[in-house]
Write a protein that holds these residues in place. Structure first.
Motif, PDB file in Angstrom:
ATOM      1  N   LEU A 209       0.439   7.489  12.895  1.00 47.52           N
ATOM      2  CA  LEU A 209       0.186   8.036  14.184  1.00 47.52           C
ATOM      3  C   LEU A 209       1.210   7.609  15.129  1.00 47.52           C
ATOM      4  O   LEU A 209       1.709   8.264  16.045  1.00 47.52           O
ATOM      5  N   LYS A 210       1.662   6.357  15.108  1.00 44.72           N
ATOM      6  CA  LYS A 210       2.546   5.851  16.040  1.00 44.72           C
ATOM      7  C   LYS A 210       4.086   6.079  15.758  1.00 44.72           C
ATOM      8  O   LYS A 210       4.619   6.387  16.714  1.00 44.72           O
ATOM      9  N   LYS A 211       4.474   5.928  14.634  1.00 40.39           N
ATOM     10  CA  LYS A 211       5.761   6.194  14.174  1.00 40.39           C
ATOM     11  C   LYS A 211       6.131   7.316  13.214  1.00 40.39           C
ATOM     12  O   LYS A 211       7.425   7.553  12.961  1.00 40.39           O
ATOM     13  N   GLY A 212       5.132   7.789  12.811  1.00 43.51           N
ATOM     14  CA  GLY A 212       5.387   9.421  11.787  1.00 43.51           C
ATOM     15  C   GLY A 212       5.547   8.905  10.321  1.00 43.51           C
ATOM     16  O   GLY A 212       5.484   7.673   9.844  1.00 43.51           O
ATOM     17  N   ALA A 213       5.239   9.836   9.699  1.00 39.40           N
ATOM     18  CA  ALA A 213       5.148   9.786   8.485  1.00 39.40           C
ATOM     19  C   ALA A 213       6.236   9.384   7.486  1.00 39.40           C
ATOM     20  O   ALA A 213       6.274   8.419   6.482  1.00 39.40           O
ATOM     21  N   ASP A 214       7.473   9.530   8.072  1.00 39.57           N
ATOM     22  CA  ASP A 214       8.672   9.095   7.412  1.00 39.57           C
ATOM     23  C   ASP A 214       8.801   7.658   7.350  1.00 39.57           C
ATOM     24  O   ASP A 214       9.342   6.851   6.360  1.00 39.57           O
ATOM     25  N   VAL A 215       8.429   6.863   8.607  1.00 41.09           N
ATOM     26  CA  VAL A 215       8.224   5.357   8.622  1.00 41.09           C
ATOM     27  C   VAL A 215       7.512   4.911   7.495  1.00 41.09           C
ATOM     28  O   VAL A 215       7.550   3.915   7.131  1.00 41.09           O
ATOM     29  N   LEU A 216       6.130   5.389   7.262  1.00 43.04           N
ATOM     30  CA  LEU A 216       5.251   5.039   6.521  1.00 43.04           C
ATOM     31  C   LEU A 216       5.588   5.057   4.929  1.00 43.04           C
ATOM     32  O   LEU A 216       5.784   4.218   4.221  1.00 43.04           O
ATOM     33  N   LEU A 217       6.385   6.319   4.819  1.00 44.94           N
ATOM     34  CA  LEU A 217       6.956   6.683   3.375  1.00 44.94           C
ATOM     35  C   LEU A 217       8.092   5.654   3.073  1.00 44.94           C
ATOM     36  O   LEU A 217       8.302   5.346   1.724  1.00 44.94           O
ATOM     37  N   ASP A 218       8.840   5.213   3.953  1.00 41.96           N
ATOM     38  CA  ASP A 218      10.008   4.447   3.810  1.00 41.96           C
ATOM     39  C   ASP A 218       9.353   3.094   3.285  1.00 41.96           C
ATOM     40  O   ASP A 218       9.903   2.499   2.349  1.00 41.96           O
ATOM     41  N   ARG A 219       8.435   2.629   4.068  1.00 44.39           N
ATOM     42  CA  ARG A 219       7.521   1.337   3.728  1.00 44.39           C
ATOM     43  C   ARG A 219       7.245   1.443   2.274  1.00 44.39           C
ATOM     44  O   ARG A 219       7.004   0.526   1.585  1.00 44.39           O
ATOM     45  N   PHE A 220       6.466   2.330   1.844  1.00 46.99           N
ATOM     46  CA  PHE A 220       6.063   2.861   0.717  1.00 46.99           C
ATOM     47  C   PHE A 220       7.009   2.737  -0.346  1.00 46.99           C
ATOM     48  O   PHE A 220       7.074   2.031  -1.466  1.00 46.99           O
ATOM     49  N   ASP A 221       8.246   3.275  -0.031  1.00 43.55           N
ATOM     50  CA  ASP A 221       9.323   3.178  -1.107  1.00 43.55           C
ATOM     51  C   ASP A 221       9.907   1.745  -1.212  1.00 43.55           C
ATOM     52  O   ASP A 221      10.276   0.941  -2.334  1.00 43.55           O
ATOM     53  N   ALA A 222       9.840   0.778  -0.070  1.00 42.50           N
ATOM     54  CA  ALA A 222      10.332  -0.346  -0.142  1.00 42.50           C
ATOM     55  C   ALA A 222       9.372  -1.219  -1.031  1.00 42.50           C
ATOM     56  O   ALA A 222      10.039  -2.260  -1.712  1.00 42.50           O
ATOM     57  N   LYS A 223       8.225  -0.827  -1.077  1.00 42.30           N
ATOM     58  CA  LYS A 223       7.213  -1.606  -1.979  1.00 42.30           C
ATOM     59  C   LYS A 223       6.817  -0.979  -3.370  1.00 42.30           C
ATOM     60  O   LYS A 223       5.891  -1.375  -3.948  1.00 42.30           O
ATOM     61  N   GLN A 224       7.560   0.095  -3.586  1.00 40.87           N
ATOM     62  CA  GLN A 224       7.469   0.881  -4.900  1.00 40.87           C
ATOM     63  C   GLN A 224       6.007   1.355  -4.935  1.00 40.87           C
ATOM     64  O   GLN A 224       5.381   1.297  -6.055  1.00 40.87           O
ATOM     65  N   ILE A 225       5.342   1.822  -3.956  1.00 41.12           N
ATOM     66  CA  ILE A 225       4.000   2.492  -3.850  1.00 41.12           C
ATOM     67  C   ILE A 225       4.695   3.963  -4.033  1.00 41.12           C
ATOM     68  O   ILE A 225       5.029   4.623  -3.420  1.00 41.12           O
ATOM     69  N   ASN A 226       3.428   4.457  -5.004  1.00 40.34           N
ATOM     70  CA  ASN A 226       3.633   5.967  -5.253  1.00 40.34           C
ATOM     71  C   ASN A 226       2.337   6.603  -5.019  1.00 40.34           C
ATOM     72  O   ASN A 226       1.286   5.936  -3.950  1.00 40.34           O
ATOM     73  N   ASP A 227       1.935   7.491  -5.690  1.00 42.65           N
ATOM     74  CA  ASP A 227       0.699   8.333  -5.438  1.00 42.65           C
ATOM     75  C   ASP A 227      -0.566   7.575  -6.399  1.00 42.65           C
ATOM     76  O   ASP A 227      -1.706   8.251  -6.374  1.00 42.65           O
ATOM     77  N   VAL A 228      -0.093   6.697  -7.296  1.00 44.49           N
ATOM     78  CA  VAL A 228      -1.426   5.959  -7.821  1.00 44.49           C
ATOM     79  C   VAL A 228      -2.037   5.024  -7.029  1.00 44.49           C
ATOM     80  O   VAL A 228      -1.663   4.141  -6.231  1.00 44.49           O
ATOM     81  N   ILE A 229      -3.352   5.260  -7.177  1.00 38.25           N
ATOM     82  CA  ILE A 229      -4.335   4.439  -6.308  1.00 38.25           C
ATOM     83  C   ILE A 229      -4.600   3.108  -6.776  1.00 38.25           C
ATOM     84  O   ILE A 229      -5.033   3.092  -8.139  1.00 38.25           O
ATOM     85  N   GLU A 230      -4.137   2.020  -6.362  1.00 39.66           N
ATOM     86  CA  GLU A 230      -4.405   0.798  -6.736  1.00 39.66           C
ATOM     87  C   GLU A 230      -5.224   0.040  -5.831  1.00 39.66           C
ATOM     88  O   GLU A 230      -4.712  -0.471  -4.714  1.00 39.66           O
ATOM     89  N   PRO A 231      -6.552  -0.476  -6.348  1.00 40.14           N
ATOM     90  CA  PRO A 231      -7.205  -1.325  -5.199  1.00 40.14           C
ATOM     91  C   PRO A 231      -6.554  -2.297  -5.101  1.00 40.14           C
ATOM     92  O   PRO A 231      -6.146  -3.094  -6.036  1.00 40.14           O
ATOM     93  N   GLY A 232      -6.439  -2.821  -3.508  1.00 39.43           N
ATOM     94  CA  GLY A 232      -6.071  -4.214  -3.329  1.00 39.43           C
ATOM     95  C   GLY A 232      -4.743  -4.037  -3.226  1.00 39.43           C
ATOM     96  O   GLY A 232      -4.104  -5.264  -2.918  1.00 39.43           O
ATOM     97  N   ARG A 233      -3.857  -3.110  -3.177  1.00 37.89           N
ATOM     98  CA  ARG A 233      -2.497  -3.148  -3.144  1.00 37.89           C
ATOM     99  C   ARG A 233      -2.030  -3.504  -1.705  1.00 37.89           C
ATOM    100  O   ARG A 233      -2.734  -3.693  -0.743  1.00 37.89           O
ATOM    101  N   VAL A 234      -0.842  -3.915  -1.799  1.00 41.43           N
ATOM    102  CA  VAL A 234      -0.276  -4.477  -0.525  1.00 41.43           C
ATOM    103  C   VAL A 234      -0.517  -3.301   0.633  1.00 41.43           C
ATOM    104  O   VAL A 234      -0.307  -2.164   0.470  1.00 41.43           O
ATOM    105  N   ASN A 235      -0.676  -3.997   1.882  1.00 43.88           N
ATOM    106  CA  ASN A 235      -0.657  -3.109   3.133  1.00 43.88           C
ATOM    107  C   ASN A 235       0.668  -2.944   3.654  1.00 43.88           C
ATOM    108  O   ASN A 235       1.045  -4.036   4.188  1.00 43.88           O
ATOM    109  N   VAL A 236       1.162  -1.905   3.675  1.00 48.01           N
ATOM    110  CA  VAL A 236       2.744  -1.940   4.145  1.00 48.01           C
ATOM    111  C   VAL A 236       2.845  -1.864   5.775  1.00 48.01           C
ATOM    112  O   VAL A 236       4.098  -2.010   6.070  1.00 48.01           O
TER     113      VAL A 236
END
Length: 244
Positions: A209-236
């Motif tokens: 909400l503060k910086k936009g979806a692109d910033v969030l998705l860049d963080r996902f990419d950096a941590k290799q997070i995709n659309d698989v739900i992994e309980p306890g995954r890293v908080n980007v």
């Protein structure tokens, strides 16, 4: 139904508050559409082991198709049918390629508990509840879901279940599926888009909400997070000593 843009997030996104004013409308589902969607799921994701049927449906009849892990995919898939029986209320100014008809999916670890006994524990059932609630939401409130939309779990938001850190979700393409799965064109000309729900931590919702979806998705990419739900995954949205 009443929808109001009560706030604007720091990244300029309007925040829509939903207030339902519709009466209950019994829905039974479109048999031909259910069959076509089922065939599409089986063709691209693998054999459907079971379908979680709704007994009584409001506005649209939402079933959840369960595809276990198989030789082509090490994950469990849950995919809706019925959301696309009605068009979403897409703004008139939206691009022509914005989906009007949609179904949703979640991707889970292969060993996610799926028995009726397991579903007595909300920590096992919440992905199913999330799917069904989000599939009905556009029709309850005459609104729409699209790429990058985030939906909190209530106002104020709460975790989906005890010991579950996620309290909202973002709508993203199904990146772990074959490319041809993302769209289904029916014989009547209806074009259905399949999208994934990816749960978010409170800090990730705030980051988006503060910086936009692109910033969030860049963080996902950096941590290799995709659309698989992994309980306890890293908080980007967090570093070791606080927020980014």
């Amino acid at each position: 139904m009443s929808n109001e843009y009560d706030d604007v997030s720091p990244d300029g996104t309007q925040i829509l508050r939903h207030r339902r004013e519709k009466d209950f409308v019994l829905a039974i589902g479109e048999e031909q559409h259910i069959e076509a969607i089922s065939d599409h799921i089986a063709r691209h994701l693998g054999p459907i082991a079971t379908v979680l049927h709704e007994l009584i449906s409001d506005l649209v009849h939402i079933d959840v198709h369960v595809v276990p892990a198989n030789d082509h995919c090490p994950y469990l898939r849950l995919v809706t049918s019925g959301m696309s029986d009605l068009p979403m209320t897409v703004p008139a100014e939206a691009d022509a390629d914005v989906p009007r008809y949609m179904e949703l999916m979640v991707t889970l670890p292969a060993d996610w508990p799926m028995s009726q006994d397991a579903f007595e524990d909300e920590r096992n059932y919440w992905p199913v509840r999330l799917l069904k609630g989000m599939a009905r939401l556009p029709h309850e409130y005459d609104t729409w879901l699209g790429f990058g939309h985030t939906i909190p779990n209530g106002h104020p938001s709460e975790p989906y279940a005890p010991d579950v850190g996620f309290d909202g979700a973002i709508v993203l393409p199904p990146v772990t599926t074959p490319d041809d799965f993302a769209t289904l064109e029916l014989d009547d000309g209806k074009r259905i888009s399949f999208m994934s729900l990816v749960p978010l931590y409170p800090e990730e919702m705030d980051l988006k909400l503060k910086k936009g979806a692109d910033v969030l998705l860049d963080r996902f990419d950096a941590k290799q997070i995709n659309d698989v739900i992994e309980p306890g995954r890293v908080n980007v949205a967090k570093k070791r000593f606080g927020l980014f």
